[in-house]
Design a protein around this motif. Structure first.
Motif, mmCIF file in Angstrom:
data_model
loop_
_atom_site.group_PDB
_atom_site.id
_atom_site.type_symbol
_atom_site.label_atom_id
_atom_site.label_comp_id
_atom_site.label_asym_id
_atom_site.label_seq_id
_atom_site.Cartn_x
_atom_site.Cartn_y
_atom_site.Cartn_z
ATOM 1 N N ALA A 56 -20.556 36.918 -27.258
ATOM 2 C CA ALA A 56 -21.278 36.028 -26.337
ATOM 3 C C ALA A 56 -20.817 36.236 -24.904
ATOM 4 N N ALA A 57 -19.506 36.426 -24.697
ATOM 5 C CA ALA A 57 -18.974 36.660 -23.353
ATOM 6 C C ALA A 57 -19.448 38.006 -22.805
ATOM 7 N N TYR A 89 -18.122 29.354 -28.239
ATOM 8 C CA TYR A 89 -16.797 28.804 -27.954
ATOM 9 C C TYR A 89 -16.557 27.527 -28.758
ATOM 10 N N ALA A 121 -16.994 35.998 -17.356
ATOM 11 C CA ALA A 121 -17.219 36.625 -18.653
ATOM 12 C C ALA A 121 -16.342 37.861 -18.828
ATOM 13 N N LEU A 128 -22.925 37.907 -21.350
ATOM 14 C CA LEU A 128 -22.993 37.368 -19.998
ATOM 15 C C LEU A 128 -22.373 38.310 -18.971
ATOM 16 N N PHE A 142 -23.051 31.336 -25.308
ATOM 17 C CA PHE A 142 -21.642 31.351 -24.907
ATOM 18 C C PHE A 142 -20.976 30.014 -25.235
#
Length: 447
Positions: A60-61, A266, A363, A64, A262
């Motif tokens: 997910a990071a 988390y 990110a 971004l 994101f």
């Protein structure tokens, strides 16, 4: 097992049962080893679960941290005649598109022959295309039937395809030559039969044509029905004549989806860490990694990376773009605030998450932190490697202990057998003496 079953016959004692009890007592020495191994295996499984959640957050990071995400556009067509696909270089705007004509390929047929298997003579077929390029196809005497000529042309795979049709006349068999691409450049302009006994039927010739479209009133010609470059970064596929409008705009939905992904990744990671390290208040309900230093270190590093922010750009903290940290440690997305940022300062949002350097944005910083955690020499790898080595040592200790127990039980068995034999001998002697005393008393008249 035969020796064990014979124990106690001489003495009348339950030596087999006693031996089983002694073996059971000895094997209790293995229980702590098995429990310790189970504990280590449970921890390895827990670390694997943690690694999976960290990997999902890393994905997910990294999404971004891709600058192309913030340059992506979407296209919408209203009307008929075209479909459109916009790339990252597409210019945002609204366009009027009119399809005047579609591109088409050229074709031409030969005059008919009565027998498609008849030899038509050797020679060289030469095709000249609209771009002045040529194709020469050698025809041998023994391979000059319509079918052979067709196969020779098609084997070249060089801009012309040939097929045979039957028009039902007295000489029904014709070769039809078609250009394999649309547009005037690929058009079959001329055929030189070079001695082969065929003639062109000009009445059957279908002329090639280019696609003709207008974009905001500007005439555009294309060799194919896929038009590239007419609108920056947009590929148009022409499907039919007609008019339509094309709206190209920033794909804010994809960016918003990535930010939400994101936050969700988390929060999923936080849930996993809470499950692994939580204390339920009831004995036996604590998480496998309660008080674990590795897990606490990972939590600390992530919390620091999220709260530190970035040092440059218009946005410095997650809260600036609509992502805040709640008291329980999870993230919360303010969609309205994010929508305003997307609308008013998309460039600033891109710089915050994905700066010019891969590791400078939020990110990017998180991706680097996560990469260190998940690396082959990272914290998780080190601790699981240590646990696996401990399990190997426990297995070795278990094997040694088992051998020792087996030796001890074998010694007990031998001692029991000796004792059984001794008691059996004593019982035999006692019986003999009793018999002698009874006989003596009988002789002396004592009974």
């Amino acid at each position: 097992m035969a020796g064990i079953s014979a124990l106690g016959i001489g003495s009348g004692l339950d030596l087999n049962g006693l031996l089983d009890q002694l073996e059971g007592a000895e094997r209790q020495k293995l229980v702590p080893i098995v429990q310790q191994k189970g504990s280590y295996q449970a921890k390895i499984s827990a670390y694997g679960k943690l690694e999976g959640a960290l990997s999902q957050f890393q994905v997910a990071a990294e999404r971004l941290n891709d600058r192309d995400l913030y340059q992506s556009v979407t296209s919408k067509v209203n009307g008929t005649g075209i479909t459109a696909a916009a790339g990252v270089e597409a210019a945002v705007g609204r366009y009027q598109v009119e399809v005047v004509q579609l591109a088409q390929a050229s074709s031409v047929a030969t005059m008919g022959v009565a027998d498609k298997n008849a030899e038509l003579g050797a020679g060289t077929l030469t095709f000249t295309f609209g771009n002045n390029e040529t194709l020469a196809v050698e025809i041998a005497q023994g391979d000059s039937s319509l079918e052979s000529i067709r196969d020779a042309i098609n084997s070249k795979n060089a801009g012309v395809s040939a097929s045979i049709i039957n028009d039902g006349s007295g000489s029904p068999h014709r070769l039809v030559f078609s250009s394999t691409a649309t547009g005037t450049d690929a058009a079959i302009e001329n055929i030189d039969f070079g001695g082969v006994g065929l003639m062109q039927d000009d009445e059957t010739k279908l002329a090639a044509q280019n696609a003709q479209i207008k974009v905001n009133g500007i005439n555009i010609s294309s060799q194919s029905n896929r038009v590239e470059g007419a609108i920056q970064g947009v590929t148009l596929d022409v499907t039919e004549t007609g008019s339509s409008s094309l709206n190209v705009e920033r794909d804010n939905d994809s960016i918003k989806k990535a930010v939400k992904g994101f936050v969700d990744a988390y929060n999923g990671l936080r849930s996993t860490m809470g499950e692994l390290s939580g204390y339920g208040g009831v004995p036996g309900s604590a998480g496998i990694l309660l008080g674990d230093n590795t897990l606490r270190g990972i939590e600390s590093q992530l919390r620091s990376a999220l709260s530190t922010g970035v040092s440059s750009g218009e946005f410095n903290m997650l809260s600036d773009v609509g992502v805040s940290m709640e008291l329980g440690g999870k993230l919360k997305l303010d969609e309205e605030k994010l929508d305003r940022v997307l609308s008013d300062n998309l460039h600033g949002l891109a710089d915050f998450f994905a700066a010019d350097s891969k590791s400078a944005g939020m990110a990017g910083q998180l991706s680097q932190t996560l990469e260190r955690m998940l690396d082959d020499r990272g914290a998780l790898s080190n601790v699981t490697t240590g646990l696996n080595k401990s399990i190997e040592r426990l297995d070795q200790r278990f094997e040694r202990m088992e051998r020792s127990i087996d030796a001890t039980i074998a010694r007990y068995r031998a001692q029991f057998a000796q004792m059984d034999s001794l008691i059996a001998g004593m019982n035999s002697t006692s019986s003999y003496l009793t018999q002698q005393f009874d006989a003596m008393n009988a002789q002396l008249g004592r009974k």
